[in-house]
Write a protein that holds these residues in place. Structure first.
Motif, PDB file in Angstrom:
ATOM      1  N   UNK A 174      49.846 -22.662 -48.204  1.00 40.75           N
ATOM      2  CA  UNK A 174      49.636 -21.415 -48.929  1.00 40.75           C
ATOM      3  C   UNK A 174      48.435 -21.581 -49.855  1.00 40.75           C
ATOM      4  N   UNK A 175      47.599 -20.561 -49.910  1.00 44.05           N
ATOM      5  CA  UNK A 175      46.435 -20.591 -50.809  1.00 44.05           C
ATOM      6  C   UNK A 175      46.278 -19.225 -51.454  1.00 44.05           C
ATOM      7  N   UNK A 176      46.587 -19.142 -52.730  1.00 42.27           N
ATOM      8  CA  UNK A 176      46.375 -17.894 -53.460  1.00 42.27           C
ATOM      9  C   UNK A 176      47.116 -16.714 -52.895  1.00 42.27           C
ATOM     10  N   UNK A 177      48.311 -16.928 -52.385  1.00 49.10           N
ATOM     11  CA  UNK A 177      49.082 -15.836 -51.825  1.00 49.10           C
ATOM     12  C   UNK A 177      48.805 -15.555 -50.365  1.00 49.10           C
ATOM     13  N   UNK A 178      48.019 -16.414 -49.715  1.00 48.18           N
ATOM     14  CA  UNK A 178      47.723 -16.282 -48.290  1.00 48.18           C
ATOM     15  C   UNK A 178      48.256 -17.517 -47.575  1.00 48.18           C
ATOM     16  N   UNK A 196      40.745 -15.465 -47.268  1.00 49.88           N
ATOM     17  CA  UNK A 196      41.729 -15.385 -48.349  1.00 49.88           C
ATOM     18  C   UNK A 196      41.384 -14.239 -49.291  1.00 49.88           C
ATOM     19  N   UNK A 197      40.104 -14.104 -49.633  1.00 50.87           N
ATOM     20  CA  UNK A 197      39.693 -13.017 -50.509  1.00 50.87           C
ATOM     21  C   UNK A 197      39.935 -11.651 -49.898  1.00 50.87           C
ATOM     22  N   UNK A 198      39.624 -11.493 -48.608  1.00 53.89           N
ATOM     23  CA  UNK A 198      39.837 -10.212 -47.936  1.00 53.89           C
ATOM     24  C   UNK A 198      41.317  -9.846 -47.840  1.00 53.89           C
ATOM     25  N   UNK A 199      42.175 -10.866 -47.849  1.00 55.32           N
ATOM     26  CA  UNK A 199      43.617 -10.628 -47.788  1.00 55.32           C
ATOM     27  C   UNK A 199      44.241 -10.464 -49.174  1.00 55.32           C
ATOM     28  N   UNK A 200      43.377 -10.383 -50.184  1.00 58.57           N
ATOM     29  CA  UNK A 200      43.870 -10.125 -51.531  1.00 58.57           C
ATOM     30  C   UNK A 200      44.235 -11.358 -52.313  1.00 58.57           C
ATOM     31  N   UNK A 258      43.504 -20.842 -36.175  1.00 57.11           N
ATOM     32  CA  UNK A 258      44.144 -20.810 -37.493  1.00 57.11           C
ATOM     33  C   UNK A 258      44.451 -19.359 -37.853  1.00 57.11           C
ATOM     34  N   UNK A 259      45.718 -19.077 -38.078  1.00 53.14           N
ATOM     35  CA  UNK A 259      46.165 -17.729 -38.413  1.00 53.14           C
ATOM     36  C   UNK A 259      46.328 -17.624 -39.921  1.00 53.14           C
ATOM     37  N   UNK A 260      45.674 -16.658 -40.502  1.00 51.96           N
ATOM     38  CA  UNK A 260      45.701 -16.444 -41.948  1.00 51.96           C
ATOM     39  C   UNK A 260      46.290 -15.069 -42.227  1.00 51.96           C
ATOM     40  N   UNK A 261      47.391 -15.033 -42.979  1.00 57.26           N
ATOM     41  CA  UNK A 261      48.098 -13.788 -43.264  1.00 57.26           C
ATOM     42  C   UNK A 261      48.547 -13.772 -44.723  1.00 57.26           C
ATOM     43  N   UNK A 262      48.702 -12.570 -45.271  1.00 57.88           N
ATOM     44  CA  UNK A 262      49.222 -12.446 -46.623  1.00 57.88           C
ATOM     45  C   UNK A 262      50.658 -12.967 -46.674  1.00 57.88           C
ATOM     46  N   UNK A 263      50.970 -13.642 -47.755  1.00 59.97           N
ATOM     47  CA  UNK A 263      52.326 -14.164 -47.925  1.00 59.97           C
ATOM     48  C   UNK A 263      53.324 -13.002 -47.973  1.00 59.97           C
ATOM     49  N   UNK A 264      54.396 -13.041 -47.222  1.00 58.20           N
ATOM     50  CA  UNK A 264      55.369 -11.939 -47.253  1.00 58.20           C
ATOM     51  C   UNK A 264      56.011 -11.842 -48.631  1.00 58.20           C
TER      52      UNK A 264
END
Length: 308
Positions: free
Chosen positions: A285-289, A259-263, A298-304
């Motif tokens: 969703x967690x902190x915009x991820x 999550x941190x690496x994805x901003x 588990x796929x973790x991506x920045x929220x569009x």
């Protein structure tokens, strides 16, 4: 007491290099100054960081400067600007940055601070009361580095009690600065300190040792999480794919790192909810991820970005 301090410091930093002391003017750091002066004559310098947040701060720095002049110890007052935001966190960052610059400029090999056993015990109780996890319960280390640097940061007083340090001042006839906030019961630490003082069945030194044990456990979890990341996480163009194979405590650290690496801004409670959702096979969703459970992991991506 001087021999005890010398032995404690020698375990942390053997040798004859010059060391820098962070001295605020409070009783703990003033006692450290007196002990270091007696244990290592000619090897120490002192600095006082003035954050400019209280009108008394300049006078407190002058008090330290006066004592250092009497002892023949070089002293520097470091004036810093504290940015807006979380004042305590920003002040801490500014303080350590200033101390690092000062120490390097003076050719000092380490910075010493006056954290002691009562500090450790109070912090542990405060965080237990907030249901903190292992990382939050971990006490500060006796030997580490100044944040965001590789300069040694030493805490030789972690085995000392507050009353012992006050006795050092009393024996020398030194009156230290008394921060009025230390008696303000609006602060959690003050209430914990008062409760601890009134509970003679609680052993602050033992609590401080427990904080050290939590620090050991936190280090072990970091080590395990690093291996889990190397073996179970793939970097994708869109984010990270994690194939979980570790207990929850490790998974939470993996999720926090991703999550941190994805901003994003990982928070303990939100990370726990994310883990719960992914274990169930759903998304959260967690902190915009955004995390999704897929057939591959588990796929973790920045929220569009949201459409306007």
């Amino acid at each position: 007491m001087v021999e005890r301090f010398r032995a404690d410091l020698e375990r942390l930093r053997p040798g004859s290099e010059r060391l820098g002391l962070a001295v605020s003017g409070g009783p703990d750091s003033m006692a450290m100054l007196l002990l270091a002066y007696a244990a290592m004559p000619g090897r120490i310098e002192a600095a006082t960081v003035d954050h400019g947040l209280r009108p008394e701060s300049a006078g407190e720095a002058a008090l330290v400067s006066h004592l250092c002049a009497e002892l023949g110890v070089s002293h520097t007052t470091l004036d810093v600007d504290v940015p807006d935001g979380n004042v305590q966190d920003q002040a801490r960052r500014a303080r350590y940055a200033a101390l690092e610059d000062w120490a390097r400029g003076r050719g000092l090999v380490a910075v010493l601070t006056a954290h002691h056993a009562d500090d450790q015990a109070e912090t542990l109780l405060m965080r237990l009361n907030r249901a903190s996890g292992v990382a939050g319960l971990a006490g500060v280390r006796a030997r580490t580095v100044v944040p965001e640097s590789d300069l040694a940061l030493l805490r030789p007083l972690l085995g000392w009690r507050r009353a012992e340090l006050q006795a050092v001042l009393d024996a020398a006839g030194i009156v230290a600065v008394r921060d009025p906030s230390n008696a303000d019961e609006r602060f959690d630490r003050v209430r914990i300190r008062q409760a601890l003082a009134g509970a003679d069945w609680l052993d602050a030194a033992a609590l401080a040792q427990s904080a050290e044990h939590f620090a050991d456990a936190d280090e072990a979890l970091d080590w395990a999480a690093e291996r889990e990341w190397e073996e179970g996480v793939d970097a994708l163009e869109s984010g990270y794919l994690y194939r979980p194979g570790a207990p929850r405590a490790i998974r939470l650290r993996i999720l926090a790192r991703a999550v941190g690496l994805l901003g994003g801004a990982p928070r303990g409670g939100a990370l726990a909810l994310l883990d719960d959702a992914l274990v169930r096979g759903s998304a959260a969703n967690c902190g915009g991820v955004v995390g999704r459970s897929t057939a591959d992991g588990w796929l973790l991506e920045s929220e569009p970005p949201r459409r306007s």
